[in-house]
Design a protein around this motif. Sequence first.
Motif, PDB file in Angstrom:
ATOM      1  N   PHE A  94      -2.902  -4.676  -2.685  1.00  0.00           N
ATOM      2  CA  PHE A  94      -3.698  -4.142  -1.587  1.00  0.00           C
ATOM      3  C   PHE A  94      -4.848  -5.070  -1.195  1.00  0.00           C
ATOM      4  O   PHE A  94      -5.311  -5.885  -1.985  1.00  0.00           O
ATOM      5  CB  PHE A  94      -4.279  -2.779  -1.984  1.00  0.00           C
ATOM      6  CG  PHE A  94      -5.264  -2.839  -3.124  1.00  0.00           C
ATOM      7  CD1 PHE A  94      -6.616  -3.089  -2.894  1.00  0.00           C
ATOM      8  CD2 PHE A  94      -4.849  -2.656  -4.445  1.00  0.00           C
ATOM      9  CE1 PHE A  94      -7.529  -3.155  -3.947  1.00  0.00           C
ATOM     10  CE2 PHE A  94      -5.755  -2.716  -5.501  1.00  0.00           C
ATOM     11  CZ  PHE A  94      -7.100  -2.965  -5.253  1.00  0.00           C
ATOM     12  N   CYS A  96      -8.466  -4.157   1.136  1.00  0.00           N
ATOM     13  CA  CYS A  96      -9.251  -3.171   1.877  1.00  0.00           C
ATOM     14  C   CYS A  96     -10.535  -3.844   2.337  1.00  0.00           C
ATOM     15  O   CYS A  96     -11.108  -4.655   1.608  1.00  0.00           O
ATOM     16  CB  CYS A  96      -9.604  -1.968   0.995  1.00  0.00           C
ATOM     17  SG  CYS A  96      -8.202  -1.245   0.118  1.00  0.00           S
ATOM     18  N   MET A 136      -6.924   4.165   0.536  1.00  0.00           N
ATOM     19  CA  MET A 136      -5.678   3.443   0.292  1.00  0.00           C
ATOM     20  C   MET A 136      -4.913   4.078  -0.858  1.00  0.00           C
ATOM     21  O   MET A 136      -3.693   4.279  -0.785  1.00  0.00           O
ATOM     22  CB  MET A 136      -5.982   1.975   0.001  1.00  0.00           C
ATOM     23  CG  MET A 136      -4.787   1.107  -0.346  1.00  0.00           C
ATOM     24  SD  MET A 136      -4.324   1.150  -2.117  1.00  0.00           S
ATOM     25  CE  MET A 136      -5.845   0.568  -2.880  1.00  0.00           C
TER      26      MET A 136
END
Length: 226
Positions: A94, A96, A136
């Motif tokens: 991920f 962010c 997320m």
Amino acid sequence: MNRVELTYDELAITPSELYEQMGYGQSIPDEATLQEIDKVLQEVKSFLKPSFCYFVKYGALDLEQYTLTIEDTTLSVGKIIARQLRGAEAYAFFVCTAGMDFEDYQRELMRKGDMVRVFIADALGSVIAEKAADRMEESLQMNIDKLGWKHTNRFSPGYCSWHVSQQQLLFPLFGTSEPCGVHLSDSSLMTPIKSVSGVIGVGPNVRHLDYTCGLCDFDKCFKKRR
């Protein structure tokens, strides 16, 4: 790859989270500071575009070498993270970010020399990035619920002996040079600065810990001092 743009309200930031990040602990700032905080919040709410992106892939975790291999890329995640990822069936990577608009806002405050607001914005940006990461995780869990899977805590380069330079291996996995609009410098610094990246283990036999400070070796963290 999943990518989602958020609003400020969707982050669900509480005043106490911001105060804590500013160093107040469980205390409330004085009235003058509260007024400055409110001004910053009102300005930020008008333009903020935080976002997150992630993808899930199968990989091979080596609990002896403390590595995680995804296709042709081997990440040296370290002993602590490797042990927390054990039992995972796959891995979510991920990024962010608070977004470039927020980065520009911080730079403008610095240019004006408004150090009180610079301090407030710096703390707020850290909270925004972490709350985007929370959203997320929620999105990830919704996507793996149908498999009956759970997810581990999120782990980022620069913590728990996972060297920050490993970002150079992590970012190319996204298949784009700037996932979520985040640029990685040669020294592994992310821009916007208020961004986080990392990995999460997913599967039916993993666990998510409510309290992870005991796992981390970053002694200067304010949460650990508490």
